[in-house]
Scaffold this motif. Structure first.
Motif, short mmCIF file in Angstrom:
data_model
loop_
_atom_site.label_atom_id
_atom_site.label_comp_id
_atom_site.label_asym_id
_atom_site.label_seq_id
_atom_site.Cartn_x
_atom_site.Cartn_y
_atom_site.Cartn_z
N ARG A 153 0.88 -1.17 0.00
CA ARG A 153 0.00 0.00 0.00
C ARG A 153 0.91 1.22 0.00
O ARG A 153 1.70 1.42 0.92
N GLN A 154 0.79 2.02 -1.03
CA GLN A 154 1.70 3.15 -1.22
C GLN A 154 1.28 4.32 -0.34
O GLN A 154 0.13 4.76 -0.37
N ASP A 193 -1.29 5.60 -4.10
CA ASP A 193 -1.78 4.22 -3.95
C ASP A 193 -2.64 3.78 -5.14
O ASP A 193 -3.80 3.38 -4.99
N LYS A 234 2.91 2.77 -8.59
CA LYS A 234 3.77 2.33 -7.50
C LYS A 234 5.13 1.89 -8.04
O LYS A 234 5.22 1.36 -9.14
#
Length: 715
Positions: free
Chosen positions: A157-158, A569, A536
């Motif tokens: 999860r960014q 994200d 990402k």
């Protein structure tokens, strides 16, 4: 495809008798690509549907007490429920393919599957291709079963820090509140296998996702029977630890094969999507030796003649390679079980271009599968060059190509789909690969299609703002960060989107090459432009993280007035907003580094105009009038950036802002129509799966039937 497994989801609440079929629908991802199915769950509770992340199991679990009983008495809801249930049952009970057009059963192995954001077991394009293949196989009635991994910690999860640096957070899956099921054994307990030939023993429990009529089985080592180190094998996608990655691929290939064996699922064709699951080929050799009483050489040849290997990489350096010592550690007993010595076993993964580098998983797939394909025509040519020595005895025809396609019911927006139903007829999905059918796109009303696109654009901007609002409420972010993340985007401004994995060869920063020139383009008073970035970097890819940081800091620069944004994200949910809401979809990798690039297809079928260098699928898709092409091979950043700026200034901006007497950008809309008309039939998953059947599945099926007849005569 015989085989039966009981399964259960422990979080699914008890349902009223009148709504007993709701659980079956919730536990089948059919609803994700059928608007009526999605709408049914939205009707239950619109707010909770949104808050659940469009996860029907979580929705049903979190409903206030008595809601379902009340709904079972609501005739309007029950009418919709009965309608959706009838659609679902009709779909599930419809006949599969039969006769000469039907291949024998196929087992499809892949390290990741992108199906829906409620099941985050994917990282990017490879996974979404695999997911689209399962969905299209279901729609067509192809006899297929999928095998992959359950990743309890997902991908990453960014989280973008105030300095623009990508920080990773685990995206833990609550397995019992996702639309997945535990496979149960005969005692009603979670079905678990011991992965063959690993010492000390490693165990994997098995989960199932129903993808329409196609079951997908997922292996999970995060169980109590395993030691802590072994529990981490399936914890996350693409671990940078080579030893753990090798163990991961042993579990996927050898363990995945064992799952199908123990569940009694028979198949005749093995299809490997990339090299990660290639150890399944050795298990197949073992099976032919032990179950069919074939010699080693006979078993190897049967495996080669009945297996398909799809490669996605345009570089030898991008493949998985393991040291000979690591291979000896894990496989010294295994190769003896196959009747091989070390030299012969290792030879299947030996790359003649780098014979001392180690055991190469892509080479293993190429050598043990005689049906091999690249994922676009250009990629085929590149693949033939880079693996020429591996396949020199078979010549360049040893590698064919099947250009990737996208599952239209998943990626075409619901509003556009309704218009297509009216224009092409409600049965258009059944004939989606017929280019003649799509000629009626020209009849779409220009005002209608522009309103649809503008609505998508407004939804995209609102979604981006909502994400920033939530981040502000949770973290109290600085206004400059809010600006960089898109809070100042304007739906009336020409919007260019660049959303994909952030890595050097994709050149995300190309459009930022000359910031002074870009400033003039973006801030043109009468005809402004805004740019939306998303994507990402791999957790171990620091250069990719530096690219993100550069983009983010540029977005924070006040001279661009909030018209450059980086959306945090990036995943399947936000991707759909961007693919449909941007006006232009930009793609500018270093040529020939793009194997295919399906995001451009997904944008195109929604009328978001593709602007790309001539790489991947675009040399096949571009006809001179359905988008834009710029740059040349070999890639040169300065020259390509200048060509892109020229294109934006001289063609894209004028076309977008030139309005006809009705106040519409008529030229732009006609280009949108041309794009939808040409890309949809040629780059949908239906065309792709028909090609896989014609080139590989059906010829293998005829070959296998011949073996069976010959073996029967011997008996």
């Amino acid at each position: 495809m015989p085989g039966k497994d009981p399964s259960a989801n422990l979080a699914l609440p008890e349902l009223p008798e009148a709504l007993s079929g709701l659980g079956e629908i919730a536990l089948n991802l059919w609803w994700t690509w059928n608007p009526a199915g999605k709408n049914l769950f939205r009707l239950i509770n619109p707010y909770l549907w949104k808050e659940s992340g469009h996860n029907p199991i979580r929705l049903l679990k979190e409903l206030p007490a008595g809601t379902l009983e009340w709904l079972s008495q609501d005739e309007n809801f029950m009418r919709e429920y009965r309608y959706v249930k009838a659609l679902f049952r009709s779909y599930m009970e419809s006949d599969g393919m039969s006769g000469e057009s039907a291949p024998l059963p196929i087992a499809y192995f892949c390290a990741e599957f992108g199906l829906h954001h409620s099941v985050p077991i994917y990282s990017g394009g490879l996974g979404f291709l695999a997911g689209d293949i399962l969905k299209e196989a279901s729609d067509m009635g192809l006899p297929m079963v999928g095998v992959g991994f359950m990743y309890p910690q997902g991908y990453v999860r960014q989280v973008i820090g105030s300095d623009g640096w990508q920080n990773g957070a685990n995206e833990t899956i609550d397995k019992d509140t996702a639309p997945i099921e535990r496979v149960l054994d005969e005692k009603g307990e979670h079905f678990t296998i011991q992965v063959p030939f690993i010492d000390p023993p490693v165990y994997a429990s098995v989960w199932k996702i129903n993808v329409g009529r196609v079951p997908l089985y997922l292996l999970d080592t995060d169980i109590e029977q395993n030691d802590p180190w072994d529990r981490q094998i399936s914890s996350r996608l693409y671990t940078p630890d080579l030893n753990q990655r090798l163990r991961q691929q042993i579990v996927l290939g050898i363990g995945g094969y064992r799952v199908l064996e123990e569940l009694g699922i028979d198949y005749s064709i093995l299809h490997l999507n990339e090299g990660h699951p290639a150890f399944a080929l050795f298990e197949r050799v073992r099976r032919f030796i032990e179950k069919e009483n074939l010699s080693l050489d006979e078993a190897i040849e049967r495996v080669r003649q009945s297996s398909v290997f799809t490669t996605h990489t345009p570089l030898q350096a991008a493949t998985d390679v393991y040291s000979f010592d690591m291979m000896s550690h894990y496989f010294s007993d295994y190769w003896q079980r196959l009747g091989m010595d070390r030299e012969r076993f290792i030879s299947f993964g030996l790359n003649p271009d780098a014979p001392h580098a180690g055991f190469n998983m892509t080479v293993l797939g190429l050598k043990l599968c005689s049906q091999r394909n690249a994922v676009s025509r250009k990629h085929r040519d590149v693949t033939r060059q880079i693996w020429a020595k591996v396949l020199e005895e078979e010549g360049e025809e040893a590698i064919d190509y099947v250009t990737n396609g996208v599952h239209l019911p998943t990626w075409v927006g619901d509003g556009l789909r309704e218009e297509l139903d009216r224009t092409l007829g409600e049965a258009w999905l059944g004939n989606q690969d017929d280019s003649d059918l799509w000629s009626r796109i020209d009849e779409l009303d220009e005002a209608t299609i522009w309103k649809l696109h503008y609505d998508y654009k407004v939804r995209m901007v609102n979604q981006i703002r909502e994400r920033v609002r939530r981040k502000w409420s949770d973290e109290g972010i600085d206004p400059v960060i809010a600006m960089a993340e898109g809070v100042m985007l304007d739906p009336d401004v020409l919007t260019i989107g660049f959303a994909r994995r952030m890595t050097s060869y994709k050149r995300p920063e190309l459009i930022l090459h000359d910031l002074d020139r870009l400033e003039k383009i973006v801030n043109d008073f009468a005809r402004p432009v805004q740019i939306v970035f998303a994507g990402k970097a791999h957790p171990a890819d620091n250069p990719g993280k530096q690219i993100i940081q550069h983009i983010f800091k540029t977005a924070q620069d006040r001279r661009f007035r909030g018209r450059i944004a980086f959306v945090e994200d990036y995943g399947e949910e936000i991707a759909k907003y961007l693919l449909r809401g941007c006006d232009v979809w930009l793609n500018n990798p270093q040529i020939p580094m793009e194997a295919c690039g399906t995001s451009g297809m997904k944008a195109s079928v929604n009328g978001t105009i593709h602007c790309s260098v001539p790489d991947g699928w675009w040399p096949e898709g571009f006809d001179g009038s359905n988008g834009w092409s710029f740059g040349r091979e070999p890639s040169d950043d300065a020259a390509d950036a200048a060509a892109l700026y020229d294109l934006i200034e001289k063609e894209i901006v004028p076309l977008f802002y030139t309005l006809d007497d009705g106040g519409l950008p008529g030229g732009w809309i006609r280009k949108m129509k041309r794009l939808i008309r040409t890309v949809s039939p040629a780059f949908g998953a239906r065309r792709m799966m028909k090609e896989y059947s014609a080139k590989f599945y059906l010829p293998i099926s005829r070959r296998v039937k011949g073996w069976e007849a010959e073996d029967g005569k011997k008996c």
